[in-house]
Scaffold this active site. Structure first.
Site, PDB file in Angstrom:
ATOM      1  N   ASP A 180     -11.830   8.597   1.285  1.00 37.56           N
ATOM      2  CA  ASP A 180     -13.180   8.052   1.090  1.00 37.56           C
ATOM      3  C   ASP A 180     -14.126   8.333   2.253  1.00 37.56           C
ATOM      4  OD1 ASP A 180     -12.353   6.994  -1.298  1.00 37.56           O
ATOM      5  OD2 ASP A 180     -12.020   4.980  -0.535  1.00 37.56           O
ATOM      6  N   GLY A 216     -14.026  38.988  11.221  1.00 36.46           N
ATOM      7  CA  GLY A 216     -14.513  38.207  12.351  1.00 36.46           C
ATOM      8  C   GLY A 216     -15.285  39.010  13.369  1.00 36.46           C
ATOM      9  N   ARG A 269       5.813  43.459   7.100  1.00 37.90           N
ATOM     10  CA  ARG A 269       4.877  43.981   6.113  1.00 37.90           C
ATOM     11  C   ARG A 269       3.454  43.685   6.572  1.00 37.90           C
ATOM     12  NH1 ARG A 269       8.943  45.902   4.470  1.00 37.90           N
ATOM     13  NH2 ARG A 269       9.741  46.023   2.334  1.00 37.90           N
TER      14      ARG A 269
END
Length: 774
Positions: A153, A566, A651
């Site tokens: 809340d 970025g 990977r």
């Protein structure tokens, strides 16, 4: 040497996404500080029933991405009685725990503080009855309590945001966005009830983020004739061409006489008075569910680290602290003071002192309510300004697309119209402006833009004075009588404002107020803590990383090198690394070299050697796209695979434009709305003097509306405040070559990425030994 500190972590009250991130951070940071950490299962019931278990580093693997609380929460009537608390004290003492970190709402935190206040008498009673020895009694004379607020809340005073609230907002917006499509298809009205018994934050935030037509909040109740206002707004929106009506109501919504406002009441009014096909949707506990958003994972982690430090720094005389978040900084304050202020909100509402209730909310709440009202409710007169002060406002997108660009434009357009200004969309950035590709925007024309990703106006990286002729830009601004310019974009937009401000000496038409709303996934624009799009990108990265980690875990011994965007800023890598539990990150601020890669490969080998043979983990490493031209994502993967001596496979995953292409997150939508409204206010402030002068002298509005250097600014977020920083001032604190601010507030989070992934768990000597044993 003192005894090892033993800390208990307990989650209580309603579950909130991010509680598991709290448990993970407390366990791992506590262990790194030489502590033993115990989980108390099933909340306070676990104290009564001795559900106390020592946690190891591996026990909290995978916790970040899981919603709810893995250690459980439960209502405990027994703990409300002294007998129950006596039993809890006995179990803590026998376990050797003398500090509790409690993550929960105000009721849970109040119970914790009461437990601490009774501790001495509980200890004495246990000694008298022979349940504990004198030695145990002496060793555990005091109980330290630290509070973390886990509540969807966002209803706790003394903190700007609570753990779980943002994720809950995500769930609401996902539902309302979905409802909106069916509402549009059938031209229906939907009344959506969200949680919030005494706090309307979820309802307000969802109203802003979804473009709802009306919201009902406990803190700002309408008068008893609220049905008239609701129908007036819904009818006006329909007249303007809107095919759907969405109303969001908090479960604790009331009118000014404290009479509850129920969803069915709203439905009946819309159906009977306006003849709208109206449906009610109560979202219920779906609002608590799902994987935590990136924001909540980060918030829970950094606050939990602070909670452990607070435990270690506490004394018997120290009041129980509450860990909060204020002005984008983790703070520590008196727990019970925060609880008292929280209860005062409900008391103020009960006394009809709604102004006081709003005061007790964080300052952002009032600002966002004003921005919502100003940009959503179409008002024909009360918001208008005098005719002679009305402006032609240009809106342009510059740089790469970022989530929130469209939301900012929608708010600017609608607020402009409510004030009497004329908004003009400039298509395809400054090249479009140079060609005169300008069009007046309408109220209905931007309907539905809040939740759209990308840029509806089209965006371009061209910078005036560099890629586009400045004289042509000035000519078009004068030709179309643009009197204020709102630029939404990234570092190219920042450079554009610098060039426009510098060119004022040559071109009178550029003597207009210019506001830049930072919008870039890289979060590299100076003058703001957050750029629009950065939160959206973080969530896209974290969701992708969750899927990649799942694949890596299924394959057991596999490491993925994940490349993120970025530019020359490591913001996305650092924050996403913290939120996804990355093993490490590579960012431009630190660089990467062979020695670092060798160290990381040894660390990974140590972690895999420590894994159980059939329960080995998948792991990820985040690499910023520009960290090195030599050590590319593929090269790093190959090096780690080779150095791993067949202990693990490697990977790669390049996320690319996935980070830009999803719908904007609720946080980006809300920030966009607030900043756009403030930009229009800024334009009015910086043109009022020139326009007043012209009006008094009965002259036409001048071309040069402002000469002040502080009229070309970055409209940004600093903590919970909106700031207006002149670009001339920001140049001094900007690394123009690497396109980022000199100060990176988020770098304080960088060490936590490695620490919470296990760096330091093995000494360099142990890593070297493990490497030799391969």
């Amino acid at each position: 040497m003192g005894k090892c500190k033993k800390i208990g972590i307990l989650t209580s009250g309603g579950d909130a996404p991010g509680m598991n991130a709290c448990v993970r951070a407390v366990v791992r940071y506590g262990i790194s500080k030489g502590c033993e950490v115990f989980a108390v299962y099933e909340g306070y019931q676990g104290l009564v029933d001795n559900g106390i278990k020592k946690m190891e580093w591996k026990d909290v693997r995978g916790f970040l991405s899981i919603g709810g609380t893995n250690i459980g929460t439960a209502r405990c009537m027994a703990f409300k009685k002294r007998e129950g608390r006596l039993q809890g004290a006995y179990h803590l003492i026998k376990s050797g725990v003398d500090a509790l970190i409690v993550c929960g709402g105000d009721g849970s935190l109040t119970g914790a503080d009461l437990f601490r206040s009774e501790w001495n008498s509980l200890n004495e009673e246990l000694l008298k009855t022979g349940k504990i020895t004198q030695e145990e009694s002496d060793a555990y004379k005091h109980l330290n309590i630290v509070g973390l607020v886990g509540s969807i809340d966002n209803d706790m005073s003394s903190t700007d945001i609570t753990i779980g609230a943002v994720t809950s907002l995500h769930r609401i917006c996902e539902a309302v966005d979905s409802i909106s499509t069916t509402a549009l298809s059938h031209s229906r009205a939907f009344v959506v009830e969200v949680m919030g018994r005494h706090c309307g934050w979820l309802a307000l935030a969802a109203g802003i983020a979804t473009g709802a037509d009306f919201v009902f909040l406990p803190e700002r109740p309408p008068n008893e004739n609220w049905g008239d206002a609701l129908c007036a707004v819904a009818h006006r929106h329909r007249q303007l061409g809107k095919r759907k009506t969405v109303v969001i109501v908090a479960e604790g919504a009331i009118d000014s006489n404290l009479k509850p406002i129920r969803p069915d009441d709203i439905k009946n009014i819309l159906s009977e008075r306006l003849g709208l096909d109206t449906r009610v949707t109560t979202l219920g506990h779906t609002q608590r569910g799902g994987s935590p958003a990136a924001f909540d994972r980060i918030l829970a982690t950094i606050q939990s680290v602070e909670a452990v430090d607070a435990v270690l720094n506490s004394t018997p005389e120290t009041p129980s602290p509450l860990i909060g978040m204020n002005n984008n900084k983790v703070t520590t304050g008196p727990l019970m003071k925060a609880v008292e202020l929280t209860h005062e909100v409900a008391d103020s509402i009960a006394k009809k002192d709604f102004a006081r209730a709003m005061e007790l909310r964080d300052p952002q709440f009032a600002d966002e309510y004003e921005a919502y009202t100003a940009s959503t409710i179409m008002d024909d007169s009360t918001m208008s300004i005098p005719q002679y002060r009305r402006l032609n406002v240009g809106i342009i997108h510059v740089g790469a697309p970022a989530g929130g660009m469209n939301a900012a434009t929608r708010t600017a357009v609608r607020y402009c119209l409510n004030r009497g200004h004329k908004p003009f969309g400039i298509y395809n950035g400054f090249p479009g402006l140079a060609r005169g590709n300008i069009e007046e925007l309408t109220w209905i024309g931007v309907d539905g833009w809040t939740h759209r990703g990308g840029s509806e106006l089209g965006t371009n990286r061209a910078v005036p004075g560099e890629n586009t002729d400045m004289g042509t830009i000035a000519y078009q601004i004068q030709q179309h009588n643009i009197q204020a310019l709102m630029i939404v974009g990234g570092f190219e937009a920042f450079s554009s404002v610098i060039n426009l401000e510098a060119a004022r000496k040559q071109y009178p038409a550029l003597h207009i107020p210019i506001a830049l709303i930072p919008a870039t996934v890289s979060n590299n624009v100076p003058g703001t803590d957050f750029s629009l799009g950065s939160d959206t990108a973080l969530n896209a990265i974290v969701e992708s990383c969750d899927a990649i980690v799942q694949s890596a875990r299924s394959s057991r011994r596999r490491v993925f090198i994940v490349e993120v965007q970025g530019g020359r800023s490591g913001y996305l890598a650092v924050e996403a690394g913290l939120a996804s539990g990355a093993s490490t990150i590579y960012i431009p601020e630190e660089g990467v070299n062979l020695a670092r890669l060798q160290s990381d490969s040894r660390h990974l080998m140590a972690m895999y050697m420590d894994d159980a043979a059939d329960k080995s983990e998948g792991r990820i490493i985040l690499r910023n796209e520009t960290v090195s031209k030599t050590y590319t994502t593929d090269v790093i993967s190959d090096i780690l695979k080779d150095e791993g001596h067949a202990l693990f496979d490697s990977r790669t995953a390049v996320l690319g434009h996935i980070q830009q292409g999803v719908n904007p997150s609720p946080m980006d939508r809300i920030r966009a709305t607030r900043l756009a409204k403030c930009s229009i206010d800024f334009f009015e402030k910086h043109t009022s003097y020139a326009l007043d002068q012209a009006y008094r002298s009965k002259s036409p509005a001048p071309i040069e509306l402002t000469n002040a250097t502080e009229s070309a600014v970055v409209v940004g977020l600093s903590g919970n405040c909106v700031t207006y920083r002149p670009v001339t001032e920001l140049i001094a604190v900007t690394d123009m070559k690497n396109r980022k601010p000199l100060d990176a507030w988020w770098m304080v989070h960088r060490p936590l990425v490695d620490l919470l992934s296990g760096r330091g768990l093995f000494t360099p000597e142990a890593q070297a030994t493990l490497s030799r044993d391969i």
